[in-house]
Write a protein that holds these residues in place. Structure first.
Motif, PDB file in Angstrom:
ATOM      1  N   GLY A  77       0.800  -1.219   0.000  1.00  0.00           N
ATOM      2  CA  GLY A  77       0.000   0.000   0.000  1.00  0.00           C
ATOM      3  C   GLY A  77       0.831   1.267   0.000  1.00  0.00           C
TER       4      GLY A  77
ATOM      5  N   GLY B 204       2.324   2.666  -2.369  1.00  0.00           N
ATOM      6  CA  GLY B 204       2.114   3.473  -3.572  1.00  0.00           C
ATOM      7  C   GLY B 204       3.053   3.116  -4.717  1.00  0.00           C
ATOM      8  N   LYS B 205       3.742   1.988  -4.596  1.00  0.00           N
ATOM      9  CA  LYS B 205       4.746   1.609  -5.601  1.00  0.00           C
ATOM     10  C   LYS B 205       4.090   1.367  -6.972  1.00  0.00           C
ATOM     11  CE  LYS B 205       5.995  -2.012  -3.147  1.00  0.00           C
ATOM     12  NZ  LYS B 205       4.985  -1.905  -2.056  1.00  0.00           N
ATOM     13  N   THR B 206       3.040   0.549  -6.969  1.00  0.00           N
ATOM     14  CA  THR B 206       2.364   0.262  -8.240  1.00  0.00           C
ATOM     15  C   THR B 206       1.700   1.534  -8.787  1.00  0.00           C
ATOM     16  OG1 THR B 206       2.021  -2.044  -7.620  1.00  0.00           O
ATOM     17  CG2 THR B 206       0.573  -1.175  -9.329  1.00  0.00           C
ATOM     18  N   THR B 207       1.169   2.338  -7.900  1.00  0.00           N
ATOM     19  CA  THR B 207       0.548   3.600  -8.334  1.00  0.00           C
ATOM     20  C   THR B 207       1.579   4.502  -9.019  1.00  0.00           C
ATOM     21  OG1 THR B 207      -1.042   3.456  -6.529  1.00  0.00           O
ATOM     22  CG2 THR B 207      -0.787   5.611  -7.563  1.00  0.00           C
TER      23      THR B 207
HETATM   24  N1  LIG Z   1      -7.603   2.336  -8.370  1.00  0.00           N
HETATM   25  C1  LIG Z   1      -7.557   2.578  -7.060  1.00  0.00           C
HETATM   26  N2  LIG Z   1      -8.612   3.077  -6.402  1.00  0.00           N
HETATM   27  C2  LIG Z   1      -8.559   3.329  -5.081  1.00  0.00           C
HETATM   28  N3  LIG Z   1      -7.480   3.122  -4.303  1.00  0.00           N
HETATM   29  C3  LIG Z   1      -6.387   2.623  -4.896  1.00  0.00           C
HETATM   30  C4  LIG Z   1      -6.359   2.314  -6.305  1.00  0.00           C
HETATM   31  N4  LIG Z   1      -5.124   1.837  -6.606  1.00  0.00           N
HETATM   32  C5  LIG Z   1      -4.423   1.842  -5.452  1.00  0.00           C
HETATM   33  N5  LIG Z   1      -5.181   2.313  -4.438  1.00  0.00           N
HETATM   34  C6  LIG Z   1      -4.747   2.483  -3.044  1.00  0.00           C
HETATM   35  O1  LIG Z   1      -3.558   3.254  -3.077  1.00  0.00           O
HETATM   36  C7  LIG Z   1      -2.614   2.779  -2.125  1.00  0.00           C
HETATM   37  C8  LIG Z   1      -1.339   2.417  -2.820  1.00  0.00           C
HETATM   38  O2  LIG Z   1      -1.568   1.240  -3.586  1.00  0.00           O
HETATM   39  P1  LIG Z   1      -0.440   0.573  -4.459  1.00  0.00           P
HETATM   40  O3  LIG Z   1       0.184   1.599  -5.314  1.00  0.00           O
HETATM   41  O4  LIG Z   1      -1.066  -0.594  -5.144  1.00  0.00           O
HETATM   42  O5  LIG Z   1       0.589   0.090  -3.339  1.00  0.00           O
HETATM   43  P2  LIG Z   1       1.832  -0.907  -3.432  1.00  0.00           P
HETATM   44  O6  LIG Z   1       2.038  -1.271  -4.861  1.00  0.00           O
HETATM   45  O7  LIG Z   1       2.978  -0.155  -2.840  1.00  0.00           O
HETATM   46  O8  LIG Z   1       1.463  -2.078  -2.572  1.00  0.00           O
HETATM   47  C9  LIG Z   1      -3.287   1.599  -1.411  1.00  0.00           C
HETATM   48  O9  LIG Z   1      -3.853   2.077  -0.219  1.00  0.00           O
HETATM   49  C10 LIG Z   1      -4.342   1.169  -2.386  1.00  0.00           C
HETATM   50  O10 LIG Z   1      -5.446   0.582  -1.714  1.00  0.00           O
END
Ligand SMILES: Nc1ncnc2c1ncn2[C@@H]1O[C@H](COP(=O)(O)OP(=O)(O)O)[C@@H](O)[C@H]1O
Ligand SMILES: [Mg+2]
Length: 259
Positions: A41, A43-46
């Protein structure tokens, strides 16, 4: 010094929840591999989603190769500039052979233009070379669906390599792999950057794998709650109190698959 990627004050909001909060990150052109870790969570993938145009940041700047503002470009245009991304789960075409998967990937742009599925001899040579690099040359005529999980991941990496990336974004490439497959993948990462001008940005939660790569001197960025928490050598970030604190409750950063 040339900058490959300059991320400045990036903010991504999902209905008011800030997945990226003022994220700043610089990757220099001479860097070959940047490792990106952080608790679930963080934000790496984001961040990858924002770099490749899948999500639109509220504010911030992303400059690629010193001057190209990626935030102004479509997903397709970003890929055309050489920023190529692999998602967490392999997405090969299971009913096509390994070779056909490579043709489809290498000719993607041309096929759209001509609807032709034939590969030139140049493509053939390049495909054979890349398949050799990822250890799949002897599997070229097998159905991609029949490959092991690790082999599918390598095929997908190969499909990205034939697109000649400048910046290759890999999201947890060793998830679900056996120990032997992880070893091969670590060696593959080094071989990719040795044989091409490509820089790899790699998200990974498997700390053994991260350490193996980072030991060769590659920088590690630790993300937490949408920002960069710490950056530097693996030894430096692993002994950073803030990093240890961020991982508490989820296992220590030194404890293997902790993020
Ligand atoms: N499309 C989305 N809608 C709502 N919340 C999101 C979405 N994508 C990611 N999040 C939230 O954003 C945060 C970062 O997610 P993510 O980037 O997947 O983290 P990581 O890859 O570091 O585990 C998390 O709290 C996740 O639930
Ligand atoms: Mg993720």
């Amino acid at each position: 010094m040339d900058t490959l990627l300059y991320v400045d004050g990036l903010v991504v909001s999902f209905d008011g929840f800030l997945a990226l909060r003022n994220l700043n990150l610089i990757v220099d052109s001479h860097e070959r591999i940047r490792l990106l870790i952080g608790p679930n969570g963080a934000g790496k993938t984001t961040l990858f989603d924002a770099l490749t145009g899948q999500v639109k940041p509220v504010t911030g700047r992303v400059l690629f190769q010193d001057h190209i503002n990626l935030l102004g470009l479509s997903e397709h245009a970003i890929a055309n500039r050489g920023v190529i991304r692999k998602f967490q789960t392999p997405s090969v075409f299971p009913d096509h052979t390994v070779f056909e998967n490579m043709v489809l990937s290498s000719g993607r742009k041309r096929f759209l233009a001509t609807l032709s599925a034939r590969a030139s001899s140049l493509d053939h040579d390049r495909i054979a070379e890349v398949l050799d690099q990822v250890g799949l040359r002897q599997h070229a005529n097998e159905r991609a669906g029949s490959l092991s999980h690790g082999q599918k991941q390598w095929l997908e990496i190969a499909m990205l390599l034939v697109q000649a990336p400048t910046l290759l974004l890999l999201d947890e490439p060793v998830a679900g792999m056996t120990r032997a497959e992880k070893e091969k993948t670590a060696a593959l990462m080094e071989s990719i950057v040795e044989r091409s001008a490509c820089t790899i940005m790699l998200i990974e939660h498997d700390m053994e794998f991260v350490r193996k790569i980072a030991r060769r001197g590659h920088q590690v960025t630790v993300m937490h709650e949408g920002s960069v928490l710490s950056e530097g050598s693996i030894d430096r970030v692993q002994s950073d109190e803030r990093v240890i604190e961020a991982y508490l409750g989820r296992g220590r950063v030194t404890a293997g698959a902790a993020c």
